[in-house]
Design an enzyme around this catalytic site. Structure first.
Site, mmCIF file in Angstrom:
data_model
loop_
_atom_site.group_PDB
_atom_site.id
_atom_site.type_symbol
_atom_site.label_atom_id
_atom_site.label_comp_id
_atom_site.label_asym_id
_atom_site.label_seq_id
_atom_site.Cartn_x
_atom_site.Cartn_y
_atom_site.Cartn_z
ATOM 1 N N LYS A 13 12.682 -26.696 8.758
ATOM 2 C CA LYS A 13 11.251 -26.577 9.057
ATOM 3 C C LYS A 13 10.467 -27.733 8.433
ATOM 4 C CE LYS A 13 10.912 -22.526 7.038
ATOM 5 N NZ LYS A 13 12.304 -22.440 6.542
ATOM 6 N N ARG A 88 6.015 -15.008 6.404
ATOM 7 C CA ARG A 88 7.404 -14.656 6.124
ATOM 8 C C ARG A 88 7.610 -13.142 6.158
ATOM 9 N NH1 ARG A 88 8.611 -19.619 2.756
ATOM 10 N NH2 ARG A 88 10.849 -19.707 2.501
ATOM 11 N N ARG A 123 20.675 -30.263 -0.418
ATOM 12 C CA ARG A 123 19.264 -30.687 -0.284
ATOM 13 C C ARG A 123 18.776 -31.318 -1.586
ATOM 14 N NH1 ARG A 123 14.620 -26.807 2.011
ATOM 15 N NH2 ARG A 123 15.184 -25.409 0.314
ATOM 16 N N ARG A 156 16.344 -28.431 -6.018
ATOM 17 C CA ARG A 156 15.483 -27.288 -6.313
ATOM 18 C C ARG A 156 16.282 -26.211 -7.034
ATOM 19 N NH1 ARG A 156 12.194 -25.858 -0.829
ATOM 20 N NH2 ARG A 156 12.702 -23.778 -1.580
ATOM 21 N N ARG A 167 18.302 -15.470 -0.867
ATOM 22 C CA ARG A 167 17.223 -15.929 0.016
ATOM 23 C C ARG A 167 17.567 -15.647 1.476
ATOM 24 N NH1 ARG A 167 16.672 -21.882 -1.546
ATOM 25 N NH2 ARG A 167 14.894 -21.939 -0.128
HETATM 26 P P1 ADP Z 1 13.375 -25.823 5.387
HETATM 27 O O1 ADP Z 1 12.063 -26.546 5.269
HETATM 28 O O2 ADP Z 1 13.493 -25.028 6.651
HETATM 29 O O3 ADP Z 1 13.753 -25.038 4.159
HETATM 30 P P2 ADP Z 1 14.495 -28.530 5.182
HETATM 31 O O4 ADP Z 1 13.690 -29.284 6.185
HETATM 32 O O5 ADP Z 1 14.189 -28.730 3.750
HETATM 33 O O6 ADP Z 1 14.504 -26.948 5.534
HETATM 34 O O7 ADP Z 1 16.036 -28.858 5.466
HETATM 35 C C1 ADP Z 1 17.073 -28.304 4.648
HETATM 36 C C2 ADP Z 1 18.133 -29.373 4.356
HETATM 37 O O8 ADP Z 1 18.841 -29.690 5.548
HETATM 38 C C3 ADP Z 1 17.554 -30.690 3.834
HETATM 39 O O9 ADP Z 1 18.469 -31.209 2.888
HETATM 40 C C4 ADP Z 1 17.470 -31.565 5.096
HETATM 41 O O10 ADP Z 1 17.591 -32.943 4.785
HETATM 42 C C5 ADP Z 1 18.690 -31.067 5.895
HETATM 43 N N1 ADP Z 1 18.486 -31.089 7.344
HETATM 44 C C6 ADP Z 1 17.342 -30.881 8.041
HETATM 45 N N2 ADP Z 1 17.568 -30.937 9.372
HETATM 46 C C7 ADP Z 1 18.908 -31.166 9.519
HETATM 47 C C8 ADP Z 1 19.794 -31.324 10.645
HETATM 48 N N3 ADP Z 1 19.340 -31.241 11.889
HETATM 49 N N4 ADP Z 1 21.100 -31.546 10.399
HETATM 50 C C9 ADP Z 1 21.562 -31.616 9.127
HETATM 51 N N5 ADP Z 1 20.808 -31.473 8.029
HETATM 52 C C10 ADP Z 1 19.485 -31.256 8.210
HETATM 53 P P1 AMP Z 2 10.088 -22.666 0.678
HETATM 54 O O1 AMP Z 2 9.735 -23.948 0.018
HETATM 55 O O2 AMP Z 2 9.344 -22.414 1.959
HETATM 56 O O3 AMP Z 2 11.589 -22.496 0.844
HETATM 57 O O4 AMP Z 2 9.619 -21.500 -0.305
HETATM 58 C C1 AMP Z 2 10.157 -21.402 -1.615
HETATM 59 C C2 AMP Z 2 9.829 -20.041 -2.219
HETATM 60 O O5 AMP Z 2 8.399 -19.884 -2.344
HETATM 61 C C3 AMP Z 2 10.289 -18.810 -1.427
HETATM 62 O O6 AMP Z 2 11.649 -18.489 -1.650
HETATM 63 C C4 AMP Z 2 9.330 -17.749 -1.977
HETATM 64 O O7 AMP Z 2 9.692 -17.316 -3.276
HETATM 65 C C5 AMP Z 2 8.019 -18.542 -2.099
HETATM 66 N N1 AMP Z 2 7.251 -18.502 -0.829
HETATM 67 C C6 AMP Z 2 6.915 -19.558 -0.030
HETATM 68 N N2 AMP Z 2 6.239 -19.141 1.053
HETATM 69 C C7 AMP Z 2 6.156 -17.791 0.958
HETATM 70 C C8 AMP Z 2 5.598 -16.772 1.773
HETATM 71 N N3 AMP Z 2 5.002 -17.055 2.927
HETATM 72 N N4 AMP Z 2 5.713 -15.487 1.344
HETATM 73 C C9 AMP Z 2 6.297 -15.175 0.181
HETATM 74 N N5 AMP Z 2 6.861 -16.075 -0.632
HETATM 75 C C10 AMP Z 2 6.798 -17.380 -0.251
#
Ligand code: ADP
Ligand code: AMP
Length: 210
Positions: A13, A88, A123, A156, A167
């Site tokens: 995302k 969420r 990541r 992270r 998660r």
């Molecule tokens: P989210 O925001 O949904 O938690 P991220 O955008 O941070 O996910 O992506 C999660 C991990 O996967 C990151 O390390 C990112 O670089 C990697 N990633 C994102 N899109 C792809 C893809 N299409 N193929 C492989 N790895 C990806």
């Molecule tokens: P993210 O960066 O989107 O993966 O979010 C990291 C963490 O922040 C999640 O695992 C939750 O603990 C908290 N968080 C982020 N967005 C929300 C949401 N919309 N509702 C509840 N917790 C959230």
């Protein structure tokens, strides 16, 4: 255009939002990034949220709804926005509705649990600008340095394997029901989220422009 990016943690995302918000010239609002910034600056909200985040649980609805309400009232959101990581839960989606916010499209980035585990373990995020990389799939030009701002890349705390399992469970139990919620409203578009990042962007933009 008001857009929600839906999907499991690690579905891509944030990666897609960073590309799409530039193309559409609208801001991305990531509740995760807002909470991490609050934690970094030591605010009361950030400190309260820490235990939930570290345990892989969701921060209480009233806290995140408060964050979103405030952020969406800013001037830069009036011409459209991309929500990354909100809503969420069903009550969060209902809160958007009762704020009178009209969501145009919900893009669900669909990725298998096995792929999620591999993505989150590799990541890395920039501690200065939050830009996201992957050690194998999306590496920076210089190891552990952000391409954009030269900041240091870190893992992270909640991307450690034990937390990732929790998660994913939270996602399936509390967030996945949103697919039905938005599908009933005719707003849900599912994009296959495995494969080339540029191809996923193309599919997402096609869904947005449909
Ligand atoms: P989210 O925001 O949904 O938690 P991220 O955008 O941070 O996910 O992506 C999660 C991990 O996967 C990151 O390390 C990112 O670089 C990697 N990633 C994102 N899109 C792809 C893809 N299409 N193929 C492989 N790895 C990806
Ligand atoms: P993210 O960066 O989107 O993966 O979010 C990291 C963490 O922040 C999640 O695992 C939750 O603990 C908290 N968080 C982020 N967005 C929300 C949401 N919309 N509702 C509840 N917790 C959230």
């Amino acid at each position: 255009m008001n857009i929600i990016l839906l999907g499991a943690p690690g579905a891509g995302k944030g990666t897609q939002a960073a590309i799409i918000c530039k193309r559409l010239q609208i801001p991305t609002i990531s509740t995760g990034n807002i909470i991490r910034a609050a934690l970094k600056s030591g605010t009361e909200m950030g400190l309260k949220a820490k235990s939930y985040m570290d345990a892989g649980r969701l921060v209480p609805d009233e806290v995140v709804i408060g964050i979103i309400k405030e952020r969406l009232s800013d001037d830069d959101c009036q011409g459209g926005f991309i929500l990354d990581g909100f809503p969420r839960t069903i009550p969060q989606a209902e809160a958007l509705d009762s704020m009178g916010i009209i969501i145009d499209k919900v893009i669900d980035i669909d990725v298998s649990d096995a792929e999620i585990i591999s993505r989150l373990s590799g990541r890395r995020v920039c501690e200065s600008c939050s830009d996201t990389y992957h050690v194998k799939y999306n590496p920076p030009v210089i190891e552990n340095k952000c391409d954009k701002c030269n900041g240091t890349l870190v893992q992270r705390r909640d991307d450690h394997p034990n937390t990732v399992k929790d998660r994913l469970q939270v996602y399936h139990e509390q967030t996945e029901p949103l697919k039905g919620y938005y599908s009933k409203q005719g707003k849900l578009f599912v994009v296959k989220g495995e494969g080339d990042i540029d191809e996923i962007t193309r599919l997402t933009l096609t869904a947005i422009e449909a």
